[in-house]
Design a protein around this motif. Structure first.
Motif, PDB file in Angstrom:
ATOM      1  N   LEU A   1       5.547   7.215   0.624  1.00 56.74           N
ATOM      2  CA  LEU A   1       5.068   6.840   1.949  1.00 56.74           C
ATOM      3  C   LEU A   1       4.314   5.522   1.791  1.00 56.74           C
ATOM      4  N   VAL A   2       4.644   4.505   2.613  1.00 59.69           N
ATOM      5  CA  VAL A   2       4.024   3.186   2.458  1.00 59.69           C
ATOM      6  C   VAL A   2       3.414   2.698   3.760  1.00 59.69           C
ATOM      7  N   VAL A   3       2.396   1.859   3.619  1.00 64.93           N
ATOM      8  CA  VAL A   3       1.788   1.168   4.753  1.00 64.93           C
ATOM      9  C   VAL A   3       2.146  -0.301   4.607  1.00 64.93           C
ATOM     10  N   LYS A   4       2.901  -0.834   5.577  1.00 63.54           N
ATOM     11  CA  LYS A   4       3.375  -2.222   5.531  1.00 63.54           C
ATOM     12  C   LYS A   4       3.386  -2.800   6.940  1.00 63.54           C
ATOM     13  N   ARG A   5       3.748  -4.083   7.032  1.00 64.84           N
ATOM     14  CA  ARG A   5       3.858  -4.748   8.327  1.00 64.84           C
ATOM     15  C   ARG A   5       5.339  -4.839   8.696  1.00 64.84           C
TER      16      ARG A   5
ATOM     17  N   TRP B   1      12.760  -4.004   8.387  1.00 66.75           N
ATOM     18  CA  TRP B   1      12.409  -4.791   7.209  1.00 66.75           C
ATOM     19  C   TRP B   1      10.889  -4.875   7.237  1.00 66.75           C
ATOM     20  N   VAL B   2      10.228  -4.398   6.186  1.00 68.62           N
ATOM     21  CA  VAL B   2       8.764  -4.372   6.155  1.00 68.62           C
ATOM     22  C   VAL B   2       8.250  -5.158   4.960  1.00 68.62           C
ATOM     23  N   ARG B   3       7.077  -5.761   5.122  1.00 70.10           N
ATOM     24  CA  ARG B   3       6.465  -6.544   4.040  1.00 70.10           C
ATOM     25  C   ARG B   3       4.968  -6.294   4.011  1.00 70.10           C
ATOM     26  N   GLY B   4       4.396  -6.466   2.830  1.00 70.67           N
ATOM     27  CA  GLY B   4       2.953  -6.427   2.693  1.00 70.67           C
ATOM     28  C   GLY B   4       2.365  -7.781   3.057  1.00 70.67           C
ATOM     29  N   ASP B   5       1.091  -7.813   3.415  1.00 72.80           N
ATOM     30  CA  ASP B   5       0.428  -9.075   3.745  1.00 72.80           C
ATOM     31  C   ASP B   5       0.086  -9.895   2.507  1.00 72.80           C
ATOM     32  N   ASN B   6      -0.009  -9.253   1.350  1.00 78.53           N
ATOM     33  CA  ASN B   6      -0.317  -9.930   0.097  1.00 78.53           C
ATOM     34  C   ASN B   6       0.990 -10.418  -0.523  1.00 78.53           C
ATOM     35  N   ALA B   7       1.240 -11.728  -0.452  1.00 83.73           N
ATOM     36  CA  ALA B   7       2.505 -12.301  -0.925  1.00 83.73           C
ATOM     37  C   ALA B   7       2.725 -12.123  -2.425  1.00 83.73           C
ATOM     38  N   LEU B   8       1.667 -11.862  -3.183  1.00 82.76           N
ATOM     39  CA  LEU B   8       1.805 -11.709  -4.635  1.00 82.76           C
ATOM     40  C   LEU B   8       2.333 -10.335  -5.038  1.00 82.76           C
TER      41      LEU B   8
ATOM     42  N   MET C   1      -1.457  -4.827   1.111  1.00 85.17           N
ATOM     43  CA  MET C   1      -1.782  -5.222   2.482  1.00 85.17           C
ATOM     44  C   MET C   1      -3.079  -6.018   2.587  1.00 85.17           C
ATOM     45  N   ALA C   2      -3.661  -6.412   1.457  1.00 82.47           N
ATOM     46  CA  ALA C   2      -4.882  -7.221   1.480  1.00 82.47           C
ATOM     47  C   ALA C   2      -4.548  -8.597   2.050  1.00 82.47           C
ATOM     48  N   PRO C   3      -5.408  -9.171   2.840  1.00 86.20           N
ATOM     49  CA  PRO C   3      -6.767  -8.774   3.168  1.00 86.20           C
ATOM     50  C   PRO C   3      -6.877  -7.863   4.396  1.00 86.20           C
ATOM     51  N   THR C   4      -5.770  -7.583   5.093  1.00 83.50           N
ATOM     52  CA  THR C   4      -5.840  -6.752   6.299  1.00 83.50           C
ATOM     53  C   THR C   4      -6.358  -5.358   5.992  1.00 83.50           C
TER      54      THR C   4
ATOM     55  N   MET D   1       0.845  -1.154   0.000  1.00 81.11           N
ATOM     56  CA  MET D   1       0.000   0.000   0.000  1.00 81.11           C
ATOM     57  C   MET D   1       0.893   1.219   0.000  1.00 81.11           C
ATOM     58  N   THR D   2       0.631   2.096  -0.874  1.00 84.06           N
ATOM     59  CA  THR D   2       1.449   3.288  -0.910  1.00 84.06           C
ATOM     60  C   THR D   2       0.585   4.523  -0.929  1.00 84.06           C
ATOM     61  N   VAL D   3       1.124   5.573  -0.438  1.00 85.51           N
ATOM     62  CA  VAL D   3       0.463   6.864  -0.463  1.00 85.51           C
ATOM     63  C   VAL D   3       1.492   7.847  -0.981  1.00 85.51           C
ATOM     64  N   GLU D   4       1.248   8.454  -2.151  1.00 83.80           N
ATOM     65  CA  GLU D   4       2.199   9.415  -2.698  1.00 83.80           C
ATOM     66  C   GLU D   4       2.262  10.625  -1.780  1.00 83.80           C
ATOM     67  N   ARG D   5       3.434  11.211  -1.684  1.00 83.33           N
ATOM     68  CA  ARG D   5       3.602  12.336  -0.797  1.00 83.33           C
ATOM     69  C   ARG D   5       4.727  13.230  -1.277  1.00 83.33           C
TER      70      ARG D   5
END
Length: 116
Positions: A62-66, A76-83, A26-29, A1-5
């Protein structure tokens, strides 16, 4: 998930800030169009927390990650969607700006800890 800034530190200067989520990483979260509240300060980030961060190699994004683990003075951050691989696997270590505390739109609620 990204948010341009334009300027991430200016975007998150308040201790509680609303951030819009775009993209499927970050789907499905979290889903495209969700709105979350991000908190600066408070308890420290722990592995499994959903965070807003900036990759050192992509400071304009700017990103939203886990958060996965501490590494090289950052996270080290990763998205929940492995694809989707637009995370530390592609861009390396990120600096965390704040922790996502809840989703307030369109499905209010707390976020689960750790990937689903």
């Amino acid at each position: 998930m990204t948010v341009e800034r334009a300027d991430p530190p200016a975007r998150l200067r308040r201790w509680l800030t609303a951030v819009g989520v775009t993209g499927p990483s970050m789907a499905p979260t979290l889903r495209h169009g969700d709105a979350v509240l991000v908190r600066r300060g408070g308890r420290s980030v722990r592995p499994g927390d959903v965070v807003v961060a900036v990759f050192r190699t992509r400071p304009e994004l700017l990103v939203v990650k886990r958060a996965v683990r501490r590494q090289d003075g950052g996270w080290w951050v990763r998205g929940d969607n492995a694809l989707v691989t637009d995370d530390s696997r592609a861009y390396g270590v990120a600096d965390v700006l704040g922790r996502v505390v809840c989703r307030y739109w369109p499905r209010p609620g707390r976020l689960p800890r750790g990937p689903l």
